[in-house]
Design an enzyme around this catalytic site. Structure first.
Site, PDB file in Angstrom:
ATOM      1  N   PRO A 180       0.422  -1.463  -0.265  1.00  0.00           N
ATOM      2  CA  PRO A 180       0.039  -0.263  -0.059  1.00  0.00           C
ATOM      3  C   PRO A 180       1.140   1.182  -0.636  1.00  0.00           C
ATOM      4  O   PRO A 180       1.701   1.177   0.571  1.00  0.00           O
ATOM      5  CB  PRO A 180      -0.852  -0.088   2.038  1.00  0.00           C
ATOM      6  CG  PRO A 180      -0.229  -1.320   2.344  1.00  0.00           C
ATOM      7  CD  PRO A 180       0.972  -1.572   1.211  1.00  0.00           C
ATOM      8  N   CYS A 263       2.100   3.307   9.503  1.00  0.00           N
ATOM      9  CA  CYS A 263       2.209   4.666   8.955  1.00  0.00           C
ATOM     10  C   CYS A 263       3.438   5.404   9.643  1.00  0.00           C
ATOM     11  O   CYS A 263       2.408   5.309  10.619  1.00  0.00           O
ATOM     12  CB  CYS A 263       1.364   5.477   7.997  1.00  0.00           C
ATOM     13  SG  CYS A 263       1.344   6.691   7.762  1.00  0.00           S
ATOM     14  N   ASN A 363       8.048  -7.024   4.306  1.00  0.00           N
ATOM     15  CA  ASN A 363       7.922  -6.044   4.132  1.00  0.00           C
ATOM     16  C   ASN A 363       9.809  -5.186   3.684  1.00  0.00           C
ATOM     17  O   ASN A 363       9.691  -5.012   5.521  1.00  0.00           O
ATOM     18  CB  ASN A 363       6.793  -5.025   4.135  1.00  0.00           C
ATOM     19  CG  ASN A 363       6.337  -3.859   3.441  1.00  0.00           C
ATOM     20  OD1 ASN A 363       6.417  -2.914   4.280  1.00  0.00           O
ATOM     21  ND2 ASN A 363       7.716  -3.242   2.276  1.00  0.00           N
TER      22      ASN A 363
END
Length: 507
Positions: A180, A263, A363
């Site tokens: 994302p 985030c 990730n």
């Protein structure tokens, strides 16, 4: 099918209340019925002590007694026209000598609505949708929500784990996934990455409150099509009820609803979401539980690691216990924002993979296919995500790499017959088919033509000075870039070219 009176009401009970009631009961009977073409054995207990229903006695009689009785009777009945559906789940009492029961639960989910449209473009030039002629109706999207699965309300952890893996296998166990990215992992870019080997993709992060309240935001920020699967739709949130409202709008059109817990940017600190919810784990747990107990599609979470490995493992296990069906782990802490300065900690990801029993994705540090192979081998994860490297090279998953990553090559790399200028032209064609705001297109052009702009900075200045973009102007810019005579190819290794021109690499 007849039901015990104690099960004919729609009252909600906690797990402890159900446990106490069941431990004082005996099973009384059962019947096999077909729910969505799947045989389900339903057992209902006749309680010797305790009851699922606190209300006792008969309905109050009187002049309006008949109406009151009818109203009470209807509370627990199956009214399809009001959107009430039956769900059956196994429940195992703590008493090991007791046999498991199946409980009948009734749910009344709010109706969802399609939101993959391109309507009401903004008045901002860069915020406008990039369609040549603004569409009068939404583009086609899947016509119905996924059937054959009920909301994941299950008191049995083993059953929930089996469901998580069954869903993952049904999707083909995707290995190469587009991460994302705010304003960057939109539909045309996802489709470009899929052409060059991506197995699945995330949407950009969507703000749950704005998404649930604002139709224009929904229509511009979330678009999809039938080829855009498997798909993760990611939300940021700090309110379970608002998050559920937003998630219900997208669940017919995705394979996972994802919660952004990673985030690290200042806007996330101000908004109290993303990685800054790591300071409030009870809230994180409530967000996951709210979705896991009320959605038809599984819930996934994308997290960052804590400085302490033990805290990271405890965090991952808490998410799994709360109902998370898939975990994506970014191997950097909340303070390690610069991916070029800080290497992702694959050993921490490996520890999480060993600690939980749901699918885990890695990730961080994914720049080319060699990194992917190394990550899968070192961590044992079920798939990898790439973000920044894909923005520069959307063909990464097809085995292509930029010149930056060919240093020290043993001669196995070769010109792949593709460069980023050609990828920009492909991307622009996809944008004509799937309109998105111009600001997203501008950002991708900057990323993919970055090497050319470093050589010819006057072209970058032209792009920055152009306040109103058009496809004609952008195509002309790319052609002028190619006419400069400085071709910058993408390179291939251990690959073969398919009929559509994309390379494939074994992972």
């Amino acid at each position: 099918m007849s039901r015990s009176p104690s099960l004919s009401r729609g009252q909600n009970w906690s797990a402890d209340q159900i446990q106490q009631a069941l431990e004082g009961s005996q099973p009384h009977g059962g019947k096999t019925v077909d729910i969505m073409d799947s045989p389900v054995v339903v057992l209902w207990p006749v309680l010797r002590s305790g009851s699922f229903q606190k209300r006792k006695g008969k309905p109050r009689k009187g002049r309006n007694g008949k109406k009151q009785r009818a109203k009470k009777r209807s509370e627990g009945c199956l009214h399809m026209r009001f959107g009430i559906f039956p769900f059956f789940f196994p429940f195992c009492p703590r008493n090991p000598s007791s046999k498991p029961y199946f409980l009948l639960l009734l749910s009344n989910p709010k109706s969802s609505m399609a939101c993959a449209a391109t309507q009401n473009p903004s008045n901002d030039e860069d915020g406008e949708l990039c369609s040549i002629s603004k569409p009068s109706s939404p583009p086609s999207i899947p016509s119905s929500p996924p059937l054959g699965s009920s909301p994941s309300r299950c008191l049995n952890g083993e059953w929930r784990l089996e469901r998580a893996w069954a869903h993952w296998r049904k999707l083909g166990e995707p290995k190469l996934i587009v991460a994302p990215m705010v304003d960057n992992s939109e539909l045309p870019f996802r489709m470009l990455c899929r052409k060059y080997g991506a197995d699945a993709a995330y949407t950009p992060m969507l703000h749950s409150r704005i998404f649930s309240e604002n139709e224009k935001y929904r229509s511009q920020e979330f678009t999809t099509c039938k080829e855009d699967r498997p798909l993760f739709v990611q939300f940021c949130a700090n309110d379970p009820t608002i998050l559920l409202e937003a998630a219900r709008l997208v669940e017919p059109y995705c394979d996972y609803v994802d919660i952004n817990l990673g985030c690290p940017q200042r806007i996330a600190r101000r908004g109290n979401y993303g990685a800054f919810l790591m300071d409030n784990l009870p809230l994180v747990k409530s967000l996951v539980q709210k979705l896991a107990q009320n959605l038809h599609v599984p819930v996934s979470c994308k997290i960052r690691i804590f400085p302490s490995l033990q805290d990271t493992i405890a965090y991952a296990r808490m998410l799994e216990d709360a109902g998370c069906s898939l975990l994506a782990v970014h191997g950097r802490t909340r303070d390690e924002k610069d991916g070029k300065k800080f290497r992702a900690d694959w050993s921490a990801i490996k520890a999480v993979r060993s600690a939980v029993r749901i699918p885990v994705l890695a990730n961080g540090n994914i720049r080319h296919m060699d990194d992917i192979r190394s990550c899968l081998e070192e961590t044992g994860v079920d798939g990898v995500l790439s973000a920044e490297s894909l923005l520069e090279n959307p063909a990464l998953f097809g085995g292509y790499r930029t010149a930056e990553w060919i240093e020290g090559d043993d001669g196995s790399l070769e010109d792949g017959g593709l460069d980023q200028a050609e990828l920009v032209l492909e991307y622009l064609k996809l944008c004509e088919t799937h309109p998105v705001p111009w600001r997203m297109i501008r950002s991708h052009v900057h990323k993919m033509l970055g090497e050319w702009f470093r050589i010819h900075p006057q072209l970058r200045e032209e792009l920055n000075a152009q306040s109103k973009l058009t496809f004609e102007w952008l195509n002309d810019l790319v052609n002028r870039v190619k006419q400069q005579g400085s071709r910058i190819p993408l390179y291939l290794t251990e690959s073969r070219v398919t009929a559509n021109g994309a390379a494939t690499c074994s992972v």
